[in-house]
Design a protein around this motif. Structure first.
Motif, PDB file in Angstrom:
ATOM      1  N   THR A 293       6.905  -2.211  -4.059  1.00 35.45           N
ATOM      2  CA  THR A 293       7.901  -2.322  -3.010  1.00 35.45           C
ATOM      3  C   THR A 293       7.947  -3.756  -2.488  1.00 35.45           C
ATOM      4  O   THR A 293       7.041  -4.554  -2.745  1.00 35.45           O
ATOM      5  CB  THR A 293       7.571  -1.385  -1.840  1.00 35.45           C
TER       6      THR A 293
ATOM      7  N   LYS B 173       7.451  -4.484   0.548  1.00 32.04           N
ATOM      8  CA  LYS B 173       6.308  -4.571   1.453  1.00 32.04           C
ATOM      9  C   LYS B 173       5.027  -4.890   0.695  1.00 32.04           C
ATOM     10  O   LYS B 173       4.152  -5.606   1.200  1.00 32.04           O
ATOM     11  CB  LYS B 173       6.155  -3.264   2.240  1.00 32.04           C
ATOM     12  N   ASP B 174       4.915  -4.381  -0.519  1.00 33.49           N
ATOM     13  CA  ASP B 174       3.748  -4.711  -1.337  1.00 33.49           C
ATOM     14  C   ASP B 174       3.688  -6.210  -1.613  1.00 33.49           C
ATOM     15  O   ASP B 174       2.621  -6.829  -1.503  1.00 33.49           O
ATOM     16  CB  ASP B 174       3.801  -3.961  -2.669  1.00 33.49           C
TER      17      ASP B 174
ATOM     18  N   GLN C  88       4.946  -8.600   0.088  1.00 35.26           N
ATOM     19  CA  GLN C  88       4.642  -9.310   1.325  1.00 35.26           C
ATOM     20  C   GLN C  88       3.161  -9.158   1.688  1.00 35.26           C
ATOM     21  O   GLN C  88       2.543 -10.105   2.188  1.00 35.26           O
ATOM     22  CB  GLN C  88       5.551  -8.811   2.448  1.00 35.26           C
ATOM     23  N   THR C  89       2.589  -7.989   1.446  1.00 32.84           N
ATOM     24  CA  THR C  89       1.157  -7.790   1.702  1.00 32.84           C
ATOM     25  C   THR C  89       0.329  -8.736   0.847  1.00 32.84           C
ATOM     26  O   THR C  89      -0.642  -9.342   1.323  1.00 32.84           O
ATOM     27  CB  THR C  89       0.767  -6.334   1.408  1.00 32.84           C
TER      28      THR C  89
ATOM     29  N   THR D  37       7.120 -13.798   4.494  1.00 35.29           N
ATOM     30  CA  THR D  37       8.133 -12.912   5.056  1.00 35.29           C
ATOM     31  C   THR D  37       9.501 -13.256   4.461  1.00 35.29           C
ATOM     32  O   THR D  37       9.663 -14.263   3.774  1.00 35.29           O
ATOM     33  CB  THR D  37       8.179 -13.044   6.583  1.00 35.29           C
TER      34      THR D  37
ATOM     35  N   GLY E  76      12.563  -9.605   1.285  1.00 37.77           N
ATOM     36  CA  GLY E  76      13.599  -8.618   0.989  1.00 37.77           C
ATOM     37  C   GLY E  76      14.865  -9.279   0.472  1.00 37.77           C
ATOM     38  O   GLY E  76      15.509  -8.790  -0.470  1.00 37.77           O
TER      39      GLY E  76
ATOM     40  N   ARG F  69       9.994   5.785  -1.892  1.00 37.49           N
ATOM     41  CA  ARG F  69      10.133   4.347  -1.682  1.00 37.49           C
ATOM     42  C   ARG F  69      10.619   3.674  -2.961  1.00 37.49           C
ATOM     43  O   ARG F  69      10.173   4.015  -4.063  1.00 37.49           O
ATOM     44  CB  ARG F  69       8.796   3.745  -1.243  1.00 37.49           C
TER      45      ARG F  69
ATOM     46  N   ALA G  94       0.675  -2.677  -0.064  1.00 37.97           N
ATOM     47  CA  ALA G  94       0.640  -2.076   1.270  1.00 37.97           C
ATOM     48  C   ALA G  94       0.052  -0.669   1.191  1.00 37.97           C
ATOM     49  O   ALA G  94      -0.703  -0.246   2.058  1.00 37.97           O
ATOM     50  CB  ALA G  94       2.042  -2.055   1.866  1.00 37.97           C
TER      51      ALA G  94
END
Length: 375
Positions: free
Chosen positions: A222, A224-225, A227-228, A233, A236, A255, A288
């Motif tokens: 994802t 978010k993954d 970004q983790t 940031t 997206g 997801r 994430a």
């Protein structure tokens, strides 16, 4: 296994499918015959807060890997340890250091302000501190203690530690040998990447490149993954621009997962060998949702409150225990603490892996392997 582009319904990848994809891309489904530097590039570096884990990380992934191979890469200035993803120390190849380090500048400066604010740098201009710090470490590699002392003479009202962190955030500092060499100890001394590698930062690395390389080594994943893994940031928007060239899936929770077009997806039923994974290994840190490799209950046994991520044991592809290795006075002991019982075949495989790791890490030492029964 991947659907054609434009398919109306995205394929659902369950936990085992994501596990096997991760193992394959992390070179853990079978040991590869690759030069260590090529593996380091593919993995986008290995987390290296402590000097030892990258050696074990490469040993777990590569056939015929020698600890001396990595030590030579470091002494020959082909691989360096530098603050990079998530603001922590990574072992990367020299080209990646110069390409990717500029992408982390804004994050590292924001992290500096969040940690110390302006109070820690009373009367000090960030650009001037960076220039003074660069000049100091390029004249002679310095420990952080000595760098802080040098800068405090010019900015006596500032916190010496904040001054050092300001340099770390704004100057790509690499740790020079003997720090980072297996079996060697001592404080970390730093100089600039440009000085150590003999060429400037390239400025050619892009966020799109970083996303593609992450997916090739850790996907499907994802936003978010990603970004983790990186701490960046706004990814997206980057993924949306890349969407036409990416494949998409869904996980069991609905997801959306993104992937490079040629990302391998092994059969979820393919056997996964027992592996001893290094502490701080990115396989455990780069999503994430880490359920594809470790349960929440086991995560509490592996991740400590002071930020240590212990070395782990993979059985059938998932974390099944943790291990520790110690050497002293001609002996070397590897202790495995299993979180649950295993089959006799898996126990024999764990013992064999542990014995082989002791031989690689401490040749000539008398080896002892201790494996718990499981809780």
């Amino acid at each position: 296994m991947a659907p054609a582009k434009g398919a109306g319904v995205a394929m659902v990848l369950d936990r085992r499918a994501l596990n096997r994809a991760l193992l394959e891309r992390q070179l853990l489904l079978e040991r590869r015959h690759l030069p260590a530097l090529e593996a380091i590039r593919h993995l986008v570096g290995l987390q290296s807060q402590a000097p030892g884990p990258p050696y074990v990380g490469l040993w777990s992934r590569l056939a015929d890997f020698s600890f001396d191979e990595l030590a030579e890469l470091i002494t020959d200035r082909k691989a360096v340890r530098v603050a990079l993803l998530r603001g922590t120390i990574f072992l990367v190849d020299g080209d990646d250091c110069l390409r990717l380090r500029p992408l982390m500048n804004d994050f590292l400066v924001r992290n500096l302000w969040a940690t110390h604010g302006t109070a820690g740098l009373t009367g000090a201009d960030l650009a001037e501190v960076a220039a003074a710090g660069r000049a100091a470490v390029e004249a002679e590699p310095l420990t952080f203690k000595r760098l802080g002392e040098a800068l405090a003479g010019r900015w006596p009202d500032s916190d010496p530690r904040a001054l050092v962190l300001a340099v770390r955030a704004t100057v790509p500092l690499v740790q020079v040998p003997p720090r980072g060499l297996w079996g060697r100890s001592g404080q970390s001394a730093h100089t600039s990447a440009e000085s150590w590698l003999g060429r400037p930062l390239s400025g050619e690395g892009t966020r799109a490149e970083l996303v593609r390389r992450y997916l090739a080594a850790f996907g499907p994943a994802t936003v978010k993954d990603v970004q983790t893994w990186s701490s960046l940031t706004g990814l997206g928007e980057v993924v949306e621009r890349l969407r036409p060239e990416l494949r998409t899936y869904r996980d069991e929770h609905g997801r959306e997962l993104f992937d490079v077009p040629d990302g391998p997806l092994p059969d979820p039923t393919v056997p996964a060998p027992v592996r001893l994974v290094a502490g701080f290994d990115n396989m455990l840190l780069s999503h994430a949702d880490r359920a594809r490799v470790i349960s929440e209950a086991d995560r509490g046994r592996v991740f400590t409150v002071n930020g240590i991520i212990r070395p782990t044991v993979l059985v059938d592809g998932f974390v099944h225990g943790k291990w520790d290795m110690k050497a002293a006075r001609g002996t070397a002991t590897l202790t495995v603490d299993l979180f649950r019982p295993v089959t006799e075949a898996d126990r024999a495989a764990i013992h064999a892996e542990a014995t082989a790791l002791l031989a690689a890490a401490h040749p000539g030492a008398e080896p002892t392997v201790l494996v718990s029964a499981g809780r």
